[in-house]
Motif scaffolding. Structure first.
Motif: not given
Length: 138
Positions: A48-64
């Motif tokens: 999961q960490l490696n996927d996240c670091l590669k930009g895979k998966g769900q993006p961070f969508t919270w505005d605050t």
């Protein structure tokens, strides 16, 4: 800069769980985890960490993400305690805290009669917790 962001994100997760985790942010040993819960394991966590670091998966969508002063302090204090020492930081209460232009500014205060040094200052993003300043004035 990316490593600092991920360090902060991990610190944020530890800070948010520290009130319910008696280990103060350390993960329980696998043999101490209750057997009535499904455990995905370290290999899954690494993937999961490696996927996240590669930009895979769900993006961070919270505005605050960090909306209240209490949450901002709960995030900042464990980091400040770790870097500058808990006793030092607690002596600098009450804190000044302001949310401005999408950032939290938190600084320690000193007694008016104190003339031997300064206090901490931390500034971080209210959106995602990214630290842009962490210092302690002398």
């Amino acid at each position: 800069m990316t490593r600092l962001f991920y360090f902060l994100l991990i610190s944020l997760c530890c800070a948010c769980s520290s009130s319910t985790n008696s280990n103060q942010g350390t993960a329980p040993k696998p043999e101490t985890i209750s057997t009535d819960h499904s455990i995905l394991g370290e290999e899954n966590a690494r993937k999961q960490l490696n996927d996240c670091l590669k930009g895979k998966g769900q993006p961070f969508t919270w505005d605050t993400l960090i909306k209240t002063p209490a949450t901002a302090i709960a995030i900042a204090e464990p980091i400040l305690f770790d870097v500058f020492g808990k006793e030092q930081i607690l002596q600098e209460k009450p804190y000044e805290i302001y949310q401005m232009e999408g950032y939290w500014y938190i600084a320690g205060t000193l007694p008016k009669s104190y003339n031997k040094g300064g206090a901490f200052e931390i500034i971080f993003s209210a959106k995602d917790g990214r630290i842009i300043r962490l210092t302690h004035y002398k």
